[in-house]
Design a protein around this motif. Structure first.
Motif, PDB file in Angstrom:
ATOM      1  N   UNK A 402       0.814  -1.212   0.000  1.00 48.17           N
ATOM      2  CA  UNK A 402       0.000   0.000   0.000  1.00 48.17           C
ATOM      3  C   UNK A 402       0.853   1.270   0.000  1.00 48.17           C
ATOM      4  N   UNK A 403       2.158   1.135  -0.224  1.00 45.76           N
ATOM      5  CA  UNK A 403       3.038   2.293  -0.250  1.00 45.76           C
ATOM      6  C   UNK A 403       3.587   2.696   1.094  1.00 45.76           C
ATOM      7  N   UNK A 404       3.319   1.926   2.127  1.00 49.02           N
ATOM      8  CA  UNK A 404       3.842   2.263   3.452  1.00 49.02           C
ATOM      9  C   UNK A 404       5.306   1.868   3.547  1.00 49.02           C
ATOM     10  N   UNK A 405       6.088   2.739   4.150  1.00 51.04           N
ATOM     11  CA  UNK A 405       7.531   2.532   4.317  1.00 51.04           C
ATOM     12  C   UNK A 405       7.839   2.671   5.799  1.00 51.04           C
ATOM     13  N   UNK A 406       8.177   1.554   6.447  1.00 53.02           N
ATOM     14  CA  UNK A 406       8.418   1.561   7.892  1.00 53.02           C
ATOM     15  C   UNK A 406       9.888   1.285   8.152  1.00 53.02           C
ATOM     16  N   UNK A 407      10.394   1.956   9.190  1.00 53.49           N
ATOM     17  CA  UNK A 407      11.792   1.791   9.598  1.00 53.49           C
ATOM     18  C   UNK A 407      11.817   1.248  11.024  1.00 53.49           C
ATOM     19  N   UNK A 420       4.838   7.215   4.261  1.00 53.71           N
ATOM     20  CA  UNK A 420       3.978   6.828   3.147  1.00 53.71           C
ATOM     21  C   UNK A 420       4.544   7.431   1.875  1.00 53.71           C
ATOM     22  N   UNK A 421       4.786   6.590   0.884  1.00 52.96           N
ATOM     23  CA  UNK A 421       5.336   7.096  -0.363  1.00 52.96           C
ATOM     24  C   UNK A 421       4.298   7.930  -1.110  1.00 52.96           C
ATOM     25  N   UNK A 433       2.755   1.557  -4.356  1.00 48.56           N
ATOM     26  CA  UNK A 433       3.231   0.269  -3.855  1.00 48.56           C
ATOM     27  C   UNK A 433       4.729   0.167  -4.010  1.00 48.56           C
ATOM     28  N   UNK A 434       5.378  -0.466  -3.037  1.00 48.97           N
ATOM     29  CA  UNK A 434       6.832  -0.641  -3.061  1.00 48.97           C
ATOM     30  C   UNK A 434       7.116  -2.116  -3.336  1.00 48.97           C
ATOM     31  N   UNK A 435       7.813  -2.392  -4.437  1.00 49.29           N
ATOM     32  CA  UNK A 435       8.057  -3.762  -4.861  1.00 49.29           C
ATOM     33  C   UNK A 435       9.452  -4.267  -4.502  1.00 49.29           C
ATOM     34  N   UNK A 436      10.415  -3.375  -4.391  1.00 47.76           N
ATOM     35  CA  UNK A 436      11.780  -3.795  -4.064  1.00 47.76           C
ATOM     36  C   UNK A 436      12.492  -2.624  -3.418  1.00 47.76           C
ATOM     37  N   UNK A 437      13.444  -2.934  -2.569  1.00 49.38           N
ATOM     38  CA  UNK A 437      14.269  -1.888  -1.965  1.00 49.38           C
ATOM     39  C   UNK A 437      15.613  -2.485  -1.579  1.00 49.38           C
ATOM     40  N   UNK A 438      16.618  -1.605  -1.499  1.00 44.37           N
ATOM     41  CA  UNK A 438      17.963  -2.065  -1.169  1.00 44.37           C
ATOM     42  C   UNK A 438      18.786  -0.890  -0.658  1.00 44.37           C
ATOM     43  N   UNK A 439      19.638  -1.152   0.316  1.00 46.06           N
ATOM     44  CA  UNK A 439      20.645  -0.179   0.736  1.00 46.06           C
ATOM     45  C   UNK A 439      21.855  -0.265  -0.187  1.00 46.06           C
ATOM     46  N   UNK A 440      22.579   0.846  -0.280  1.00 39.63           N
ATOM     47  CA  UNK A 440      23.861   0.765  -0.959  1.00 39.63           C
ATOM     48  C   UNK A 440      24.883   0.117  -0.027  1.00 39.63           C
ATOM     49  N   UNK A 441      26.117  -0.040  -0.500  1.00 36.14           N
ATOM     50  CA  UNK A 441      27.097  -0.776   0.302  1.00 36.14           C
ATOM     51  C   UNK A 441      27.491  -0.043   1.568  1.00 36.14           C
ATOM     52  N   UNK A 442      27.348   1.278   1.608  1.00 36.11           N
ATOM     53  CA  UNK A 442      27.666   2.017   2.832  1.00 36.11           C
ATOM     54  C   UNK A 442      26.516   2.027   3.821  1.00 36.11           C
ATOM     55  N   UNK A 443      25.303   1.726   3.380  1.00 32.05           N
ATOM     56  CA  UNK A 443      24.149   1.760   4.265  1.00 32.05           C
ATOM     57  C   UNK A 443      23.604   3.143   4.521  1.00 32.05           C
ATOM     58  N   UNK A 444      24.141   4.164   3.829  1.00 36.75           N
ATOM     59  CA  UNK A 444      23.690   5.535   4.071  1.00 36.75           C
ATOM     60  C   UNK A 444      22.600   5.969   3.108  1.00 36.75           C
ATOM     61  N   UNK A 448      14.227   2.649  -3.346  1.00 39.11           N
ATOM     62  CA  UNK A 448      12.988   1.880  -3.430  1.00 39.11           C
ATOM     63  C   UNK A 448      12.506   1.868  -4.875  1.00 39.11           C
ATOM     64  N   UNK A 449      11.946   0.719  -5.293  1.00 38.12           N
ATOM     65  CA  UNK A 449      11.367   0.545  -6.629  1.00 38.12           C
ATOM     66  C   UNK A 449       9.857   0.432  -6.464  1.00 38.12           C
ATOM     67  N   UNK A 450       9.118   1.245  -7.182  1.00 38.12           N
ATOM     68  CA  UNK A 450       7.705   1.415  -6.847  1.00 38.12           C
ATOM     69  C   UNK A 450       6.801   1.175  -8.045  1.00 38.12           C
ATOM     70  N   UNK A 451       5.497   1.104  -7.736  1.00 33.88           N
ATOM     71  CA  UNK A 451       4.496   0.778  -8.743  1.00 33.88           C
ATOM     72  C   UNK A 451       4.126   1.973  -9.605  1.00 33.88           C
ATOM     73  N   UNK A 452       4.523   3.181  -9.218  1.00 26.39           N
ATOM     74  CA  UNK A 452       4.232   4.345 -10.060  1.00 26.39           C
ATOM     75  C   UNK A 452       5.343   4.587 -11.084  1.00 26.39           C
TER      76      UNK A 452
END
Length: 482
Positions: A402-407, A420-421, A433-444, A448-452
């Motif tokens: 549903x586009x929610x992004x929780x930490x 909320x995206x 909607x968020x389909x994929x996400x990833x940190x870079x190698x530093x973690x900073x 996010x890859x999204x449905x829009x």
């Protein structure tokens, strides 16, 4: 002569249920004339019950509770000799003078622990109530319980995350992402059947690769070769040579769409899972299928590998997680803790020997290598979680349908930010909607890859402090063990 015959009245046929209700109503009319009203309370029985409970619980310290009032006053005047504390009841001053000892909360003296393995606890205070027949105080045992500090780990403070860049360029849903080991570029796969390579620093498009005929569900970049691997709904798994920017190998064998893929960290082995409920192990160079790890009853939607046993872990829509022995191609163990399907989950913080799995019911954390359940995350996102990732600082991010992004704080499971995206102009709200996400190698940085059809880049708010964004954490009262 026989007497006149008497005709019997016809008995109305009645069901067993109707007869039972009649009997129940008759019993209620006899013994409970006031329906929906409880029986009046009996103060005498309540007093006897409370007195009996207090006597059973605190029989061993009646001597401290029943000491004379004069001695109690003397002890209260000399606090050095004892730790006794007298708290008066709710009665007026005359009743307090007459029966002060009967309504006192007595704290007994400290008892030195003589056990050799006391774990550093040298004393333990004992509290007791003395019961009174005329007292109206509620002698709740909750006020007498020993206060035990919470063993739940307190979360670390993390700065909130915010969006700082939106990248557009795909013509369909963005379904997958992978980072280059040099951390200079990343690639995304989309429902427009293309793979695009982007510059991390500027967000500019560097290259577009075509070759799949359906949407691309999984991507991986090798750290030992100049290879990139892709998998899609067209049943194809491809190996791309990034020096020539073309496909050099294809791995054939899946009977349906391929949903996930992973590279083994130490040996040249590729693992793919898909809708045919099988996780397949491929030799990268020879394109041969080494194993077909079968055992799931539904789509294999996620897979990750480790250098040590269990070397392969798969999650499926049949709500199970399986550990596999890569030497023999057999199942080592099966985890059945989830009630709903494991839509997505990820290997998390290998140094801490843990991983988390997410489904529509909640997020669960397990240890490795045995797969023992540790705990649930302390909140529920109330949606299908499509992707999750964690950095070395212990910040876990989860993206929902549903586009929610929780930490989350990884160690304690505390949810410290809910975002909320925002869909790009021209898109429907249902495309959040968020389909994929990833940190870079530093973690900073987080991508996010999204449905829009957009790619969003996140970073931490540098101006945030613990004073501007305080940590609102309450340890859980009950810890679920399943």
């Amino acid at each position: 002569m026989p007497g006149p015959t008497v005709e019997m009245e016809a008995v109305e046929p009645q069901s067993l249920k109707k007869l039972s209700f009649k009997s129940l109503k008759r019993a209620l009319d006899l013994f409970s004339p006031l329906h929906s009203h409880l029986a009046p309370p009996d103060p005498e029985s309540k007093r006897i019950r409370i007195s009996h409970k207090v006597n059973i619980e605190y029989r061993g310290i009646n001597a401290a509770a029943n000491q004379p009032p004069r001695q109690a006053n003397a002890v209260a005047q000399t606090p050095v000799a004892s730790n006794a504390l007298a708290l008066p009841g709710l009665e007026d001053s005359s009743d307090r003078q007459k029966g002060g000892a009967q309504n006192a909360l007595v704290v007994g003296p400290s008892i030195q622990s003589k056990a050799p393995n006391d774990g550093g606890l040298h004393s333990k205070s004992i509290t007791a109530f003395s019961a009174s027949g005329s007292s109206e105080r509620n002698l709740s045992t909750a006020a007498i319980m020993e206060r035990i500090p919470s063993k739940w780990p307190r979360p670390l403070w993390h700065a909130p995350w915010k969006t700082y860049r939106v990248i557009s360029g795909h013509l369909g849903w963005v379904r997958s992402i992978a980072f280059d080991p040099s951390n200079t570029w990343f690639c995304t796969g989309s429902a427009d059947r293309t793979i695009k390579i982007w510059d991390v620093a500027s967000g500019r498009l560097k290259l577009t690769l075509t070759g799949h005929i359906e949407q691309i569900r999984g991507l991986a970049v090798s750290s030992k070769h100049t290879y990139m691997f892709s998998a899609g709904d067209d049943k194809q798994v491809k190996c791309w040579d990034l020096e020539q920017n073309k496909v050099i190998r294809s791995y054939h064998g899946h009977l349906s769409g391929v949903y996930c893929l992973a590279l083994h960290p130490t040996i040249d082995v590729l693992l793919t899972g898909g809708r045919d409920s099988v996780c397949r192990v491929w030799d990268i160079r020879s394109k041969q299928q080494i194993y077909a790890l079968s055992g799931h009853d539904n789509t294999v939607c996620s897979v990750f590998t480790r250098p040590t046993d269990p070397q392969v872990v798969t999650g499926s829509h049949d709500t199970t997680i399986k550990f596999w022995d890569l030497r023999f191609g057999k199942t080592m163990s099966t985890l059945t803790h989830h009630k709903k399907s494991c839509e997505q989950w990820h290997s998390i913080l290998q140094s801490m020997n843990c991983f988390a799995s997410a489904s529509a019911d909640n997020i669960k954390k397990f240890n490795l290598p045995r797969g023992e359940f540790l705990h649930n995350m302390l909140s529920q996102q109330k949606t299908i979680i499509n992707a999750m990732a964690v950095n070395e600082e212990g910040v876990m991010a989860t993206g929902g349908d549903n586009g929610s992004m929780w930490f989350w704080d990884w160690k304690s499971g505390h949810n410290f930010q809910q975002s909320q995206t925002i869909v790009q102009p021209g898109s429907l709200d249902s495309e959040a909607g968020i389909y994929a996400l990833s940190y870079d190698l530093t973690g900073s940085r987080l991508i996010t890859c999204e449905a829009d059809k957009t790619i969003k880049m996140w970073k931490q708010d540098e101006t945030a402090t613990p004073e501007t964004h305080p940590l609102n954490f309450k340890p859980p009262k009950d810890i679920r063990r399943f």
